[in-house]
Design an enzyme around this catalytic site. Structure first.
Site, mmCIF file in Angstrom:
data_model
loop_
_atom_site.group_PDB
_atom_site.id
_atom_site.type_symbol
_atom_site.label_atom_id
_atom_site.label_comp_id
_atom_site.label_asym_id
_atom_site.label_seq_id
_atom_site.Cartn_x
_atom_site.Cartn_y
_atom_site.Cartn_z
ATOM 1 N N LYS A 162 -65.540 -36.394 57.586
ATOM 2 C CA LYS A 162 -64.313 -36.335 58.387
ATOM 3 C C LYS A 162 -64.635 -36.318 59.889
ATOM 4 O O LYS A 162 -64.041 -37.066 60.669
ATOM 5 C CB LYS A 162 -63.516 -35.093 57.989
ATOM 6 C CG LYS A 162 -62.146 -34.996 58.651
ATOM 7 C CD LYS A 162 -61.336 -33.877 58.018
ATOM 8 C CE LYS A 162 -62.020 -32.538 58.175
ATOM 9 N NZ LYS A 162 -61.235 -31.436 57.609
ATOM 10 N N GLU A 188 -59.255 -23.604 64.068
ATOM 11 C CA GLU A 188 -60.626 -24.038 63.813
ATOM 12 C C GLU A 188 -61.576 -22.846 63.797
ATOM 13 O O GLU A 188 -61.373 -21.856 64.502
ATOM 14 C CB GLU A 188 -61.087 -25.004 64.911
ATOM 15 C CG GLU A 188 -60.534 -26.404 64.776
ATOM 16 C CD GLU A 188 -61.328 -27.210 63.788
ATOM 17 O OE1 GLU A 188 -62.397 -27.728 64.139
ATOM 18 O OE2 GLU A 188 -60.872 -27.329 62.646
ATOM 19 N N ARG A 189 -62.639 -22.951 63.019
ATOM 20 C CA ARG A 189 -63.722 -21.971 63.101
ATOM 21 C C ARG A 189 -64.526 -22.247 64.361
ATOM 22 O O ARG A 189 -64.680 -23.394 64.775
ATOM 23 C CB ARG A 189 -64.636 -22.065 61.874
ATOM 24 C CG ARG A 189 -63.938 -21.791 60.559
ATOM 25 C CD ARG A 189 -64.881 -22.054 59.394
ATOM 26 N NE ARG A 189 -64.207 -21.864 58.115
ATOM 27 C CZ ARG A 189 -63.520 -22.813 57.480
ATOM 28 N NH1 ARG A 189 -63.425 -24.017 58.025
ATOM 29 N NH2 ARG A 189 -62.942 -22.580 56.334
#
Length: 464
Positions: A162, A188-189
């Protein structure tokens, strides 16, 4: 683009904290009361007005941890909403919801700041005819063409390519469409954000990209608003600079989740399956700003998480209603080394109609899908009995399908440093003629491996 004009406020700008409940802070004002979406500060903690209670009381959502706040603490009203910098200086930077840098570099020097809360373009300003955004990626352009100024859903788990696909789309937009790209990470991390920042630098596409993050560990209000920040910057490049903008959102479902958290904190009664009653309005407010105008286009590719693979989930259903195309990345294809791992049978686009892409493109795409679908049906027979037991017609179908699968792979510019293969951007015309040639053949001079990781069919000459 509507230039931001702040509403007039009275001189009274100070209030006092009246109540703190989790991430919700009630503030009492004796004089003039701030407007909805106005930015407040209690010490260093930013608050955004989300509701007017009455009798001088406003309810605000904290945009940072509320540790250190106390009852009676002074609150300063700024007199307007969150204003973020816009201009070329934000390119190549990693910013937060306030437009402040989080990449360790100085603040971008710009001449203009704009409110993150902007209305969608007027209907009279929109471009009504459908256009295809040519990505140069064969599998996408052939089977799931992206609408210029539209929204595309990107479905894929971890490890299926991705991020590589996202960086390649950014590269092709920057290099061949003279546009800019914005990456908006919602929920998001921090590990993913750091990796993306580093990989974009290594791929050489960071200088024409703006990255904005409302990370997983931040307040729900931040995750809810960072998409508006990204769109404000995108609208500047579209309207003021007349450029095409590629906006990548990862993950749009986290925006819905953050809105649900904010709604719960505000004390609103939840709707179906626990979602906020304002789900459709909030999502439409964000998505309707992504469109084509006479000056340029914002084209969005959004990663979509579907809860428990339930496509009837209210969040998924409302997101799907805004999408014009879906690109599904398959773990099975990735495990076979077929990159990009786009699933040709699961991906689809409303643009794939004769009136938009033309009759020839439509017929070739249908023939490719039909051939690959027949090959999928024959896989079990081949596994049990072997290829020799098939009829000559079925063997020809398998030969075409396996070559089509490999022809729809291609080397990317952003992976050239570690794959050793020069990237290829393939025009749609070359993709169509290549697929048409393969579909018309029953005997092949070259093995199927020759079709792997090439551009157009002219690249086969070097392998013959």
């Amino acid at each position: 683009m509507n230039t931001t004009v702040l509403p007039e406020h009275d001189a009274q700008t100070d209030g006092r904290i009246a109540a703190i409940r989790g991430g919700v802070v009630d503030v009492a004002f004796e004089g003039a009361v701030p407007h909805i979406h106005d930015l407040l500060f209690a010490g260093e903690v930013a608050l955004e007005v989300a509701g007017l209670i009455g009798c001088g009381l406003v309810r605000a959502i904290a945009l940072a941890p509320v540790r250190g706040l106390g009852l009676g603490m002074a609150v300063r009203a700024t007199g307007g909403p969150i204003m973020v910098p816009v201009g070329d200086a934000v390119l190549g930077r990693m910013l937060n919801v306030f437009g402040a840098p989080i990449d360790g570099r100085p603040e971008p020097v710009v001449s203009e700041h704009r409110s993150i809360h902007q209305p969608p373009p007027r209907l009279s300003d929109r471009v009504l005819h459908s256009q295809i955004l040519e990505t140069g990626i064969k599998a996408i352009d052939l089977l799931s063409p992206i609408e210029r100024g539209g929204k595309t859903g990107l479905f894929g788990g971890a490890g299926v390519g991705k991020t590589v696909l996202i960086t390649e789309l950014i590269n092709n937009t920057v290099q061949h469409h003279k546009g800019v790209s914005l990456f908006c990470g919602i929920g998001e991390r921090s590990r993913e954000a750091e990796e993306l920042y580093r990989e974009m630098g290594e791929a050489g596409v960071r200088d024409k990209t703006v990255m904005l993050f409302g990370q997983m560990n931040e307040a729900p209000g931040v995750r809810f608003l960072v998409g508006n920040t990204a769109l404000t910057m995108a609208e500047y490049f579209r309207e003021d600079k007349g450029q095409d903008v590629l906006l990548l959102i990862d993950n749009i479902f986290r925006f819905v989740q953050a809105g649900s958290e904010v709604s719960g904190l505000m004390g609103r009664m939840p709707s179906r399956v626990g979602y906020q009653p304002t789900l459709a309005t909030e999502l439409a407010g964000l998505e309707e700003r992504i469109t084509s105008t006479r000056r340029g286009a914002i084209t969005s590719i959004q990663a979509v998480y579907v809860p428990a693979d339930d496509f009837t989930d209210p969040a998924a259903a409302h997101i799907f209603s805004h999408l014009s195309a879906s690109v599904v990345l398959s773990r099975k294809r990735a495990s076979e080394g077929l990159y990009p791992a786009v699933d040709p049978l699961a991906s689809a686009s409303v643009m794939l109609t004769p009136s938009v892409v033309g009759q020839r493109h439509y017929d070739i795409a249908r023939a490719v899908r039909r051939t690959l679908a027949e090959y999928e049906e024959l896989r079990d027979i081949i596994a049990m009995l072997g290829l020799e037991e098939l009829s000559s017609a079925d063997r020809a179908t398998v030969a075409r399908a396996r070559r089509l699968e490999r022809f729809l792979t291609q080397p990317f510019f952003t992976t050239g440093s570690f794959s050793g293969m020069e990237g290829k951007m393939v025009p749609i015309a070359d993709t169509l003629s290549g697929c048409e040639t393969i579909l018309s053949q029953t005997q092949f001079d070259l093995p199927e491996s020759a079709y792997y990781m090439i551009g157009g069919l002219e690249d086969l000459e070097g392998k013959s």
